[in-house]
Structures are given as structure tokens and as C-alpha cells.
Scaffold this active site. Structure first.
Site, PDB file in Angstrom:
ATOM      1  N   CYS A 102       0.855  -1.186   0.000  1.00 39.81           N
ATOM      2  CA  CYS A 102       0.000   0.000   0.000  1.00 39.81           C
ATOM      3  C   CYS A 102       0.889   1.234   0.000  1.00 39.81           C
ATOM      4  O   CYS A 102       1.858   1.294   0.767  1.00 39.81           O
ATOM      5  CB  CYS A 102      -0.890  -0.016   1.249  1.00 39.81           C
ATOM      6  SG  CYS A 102      -2.007   1.384   1.361  1.00 39.81           S
ATOM      7  N   HIS A 144      -9.056  -4.078  -1.732  1.00 40.28           N
ATOM      8  CA  HIS A 144      -8.055  -3.287  -0.986  1.00 40.28           C
ATOM      9  C   HIS A 144      -8.443  -1.805  -1.003  1.00 40.28           C
ATOM     10  O   HIS A 144      -8.457  -1.143   0.045  1.00 40.28           O
ATOM     11  CB  HIS A 144      -6.672  -3.508  -1.632  1.00 40.28           C
ATOM     12  CG  HIS A 144      -5.585  -2.677  -1.046  1.00 40.28           C
ATOM     13  ND1 HIS A 144      -4.505  -3.210  -0.394  1.00 40.28           N
ATOM     14  CD2 HIS A 144      -5.404  -1.332  -1.021  1.00 40.28           C
ATOM     15  CE1 HIS A 144      -3.722  -2.227   0.032  1.00 40.28           C
ATOM     16  NE2 HIS A 144      -4.234  -1.082  -0.344  1.00 40.28           N
ATOM     17  N   GLU A 145      -8.791  -1.302  -2.189  1.00 38.04           N
ATOM     18  CA  GLU A 145      -9.131   0.131  -2.289  1.00 38.04           C
ATOM     19  C   GLU A 145     -10.447   0.424  -1.568  1.00 38.04           C
ATOM     20  O   GLU A 145     -10.600   1.454  -0.919  1.00 38.04           O
ATOM     21  CB  GLU A 145      -9.217   0.568  -3.757  1.00 38.04           C
ATOM     22  CG  GLU A 145      -7.943   0.376  -4.565  1.00 38.04           C
ATOM     23  CD  GLU A 145      -6.695   0.900  -3.895  1.00 38.04           C
ATOM     24  OE1 GLU A 145      -6.775   1.882  -3.116  1.00 38.04           O
ATOM     25  OE2 GLU A 145      -5.621   0.321  -4.120  1.00 38.04           O
ATOM     26  N   HIS A 148     -10.147   1.177   2.029  1.00 39.99           N
ATOM     27  CA  HIS A 148      -9.727   2.548   2.370  1.00 39.99           C
ATOM     28  C   HIS A 148     -10.944   3.463   2.567  1.00 39.99           C
ATOM     29  O   HIS A 148     -10.882   4.412   3.343  1.00 39.99           O
ATOM     30  CB  HIS A 148      -8.838   3.135   1.266  1.00 39.99           C
ATOM     31  CG  HIS A 148      -7.410   2.662   1.305  1.00 39.99           C
ATOM     32  ND1 HIS A 148      -6.584   2.845   2.381  1.00 39.99           N
ATOM     33  CD2 HIS A 148      -6.657   2.020   0.373  1.00 39.99           C
ATOM     34  CE1 HIS A 148      -5.374   2.343   2.120  1.00 39.99           C
ATOM     35  NE2 HIS A 148      -5.400   1.830   0.903  1.00 39.99           N
TER      36      HIS A 148
HETATM   37 NI    NI Z   1      -3.740   0.945  -0.031  1.00 41.33          NI
END
Ligand code: NI
Length: 173
Positions: A102, A144-145, A148
Site C-alpha cells: 500500500c 483493498h481500495e 480505504h
Molecule cells: Ni492501499
């Protein structure tokens, strides 16, 4: 509107721990600037995705930009896709564990369990609602995004501290 390369928020910045706000008509202008900034800020990095909170914009939008990497030489090369107000549902309970990094957590990599196959929907830059099915590496980038936007980072999903290694070691695996 000029796109700007923005500073990347590093782990410990409170913006990475907030639940991002939906993009609405009231935030459309901020969202358009953010979209351009996400694209240019991701260019020139080795990243394959970036979410708005990582450039200090607490909005539900992100870019997914798969490309082949050392670890995933068969990953699809795709034009970056801006996804606004994305959602997903797993298409099965099948999960697999693989390495992630990341831009907000430099220097380390970790093995993260993710759904292998997901159905997604999002609004594109033209305002169209798009539905797609993603599998494997691209599904992993999406999840993953998406994390966030929920104030999560991949470290939160690691099952065992031994699944965290330095990037220098990772690059020699
Ligand atoms: Ni990330």
C-alpha cells in the site's frame, strides 16, 4: 481544472481511519478534481490502485489500475478506472491469501485474505452506473481500495503477524 500530484497520506494520518462520504451532487466538483488528482498521483508509482482518502479527500471514490508486476506477471494491463460510490458483493465464500502492499504503508508487504470473485457496481465519470464481475488480482485490488473508503487498511485483515514482511525481502522472494 488542472490535475495535481498530491501528497500521499501515510499510516497514522486520521483521514485513513475515517469512513469516507458518499459523492453527491453537492460534492461533484470536488469529486471531479479528486478523480484527476488520483489518476496523476498514481502515475509514476508502482501502485495498481489508489483511494481518495489516501490523498486526504474523504470521499467514496477510487482508481483501479491493474498492470503486470513482478509478483503478478499475468495481471491484466488495463486503463485506470475511476469508481465513484462503489459497492461489492462476494460471488462465493471462496477466499485466497496473497501479497499486498500500500502506498500509505511504505516498506512492507503482507499476505491478505480476499474474496476470489466479486460482483461490483459503481458510478463512472460520465455518471453511468456500471456493473462488473471481477476475479483474482483485479478483485483483490478492488477490495483493498474499497477498504480505504471504510477506514481500513490491509494490515487490519492480516491473520498472523508472520504474514508481514519487509518490502526488500518481498522483492527477493
Ligand atoms: Ni492501499
Amino acid at each position: 481544472m488542472t490535475a495535481q500530484v498530491r501528497e500521499i497520506a501515510l499510516l497514522g494520518e486520521p483521514v485513513l481511519r475515517k469512513i469516507a462520504s458518499l459523492v453527491t451532487v453537492d460534492t461533484t466538483k470536488q469529486a471531479m478534481q479528486t478523480a484527476n488528482d488520483l489518476l496523476v498521483s498514481l502515475e509514476g508509482t508502482n501502485g495498481v490502485g489508489l483511494a481518495a482518502p489516501q490523498i486526504f479527500e474523504s470521499l467514496r471514490m477510487m482508481v483501479v489500475a491493474s498492470k503486470p508486476t513482478k509478483r503478478y506477471p499475468t495481471a491484466p494491463q488495463m486503463e485506470p478506472i475511476i469508481m465513484i460510490n462503489p459497492n461489492f458483493t462476494p460471488l462465493s465464500n471462496d477466499m485466497e491469501k496473497d501479497w499486498e502492499g500500500c502506498l500509505s504503508i511504505p516498506g512492507i508487504r503482507g499476505k491478505v485474505p480476499r474474496y476470489r470473485s466479486i460482483g461490483i457496481d459503481f458510478t463512472d465519470l460520465a455518471g453511468q452506473r456500471i456493473e462488473m464481475e471481477l476475479t483474482g488480482f483485479v478483485a483483490r485490488i478492488f477490495q483493498h481500495e474499497y477498504d480505504h473508503l471504510e477506514g481500513l487498511v490491509y494490515l487490519d485483515r492480516i491473520e498472523n503477524n508472520q504474514d508481514i514482511i519487509s518490502e526488500a525481502v518481498f522483492l527477493n522472494l
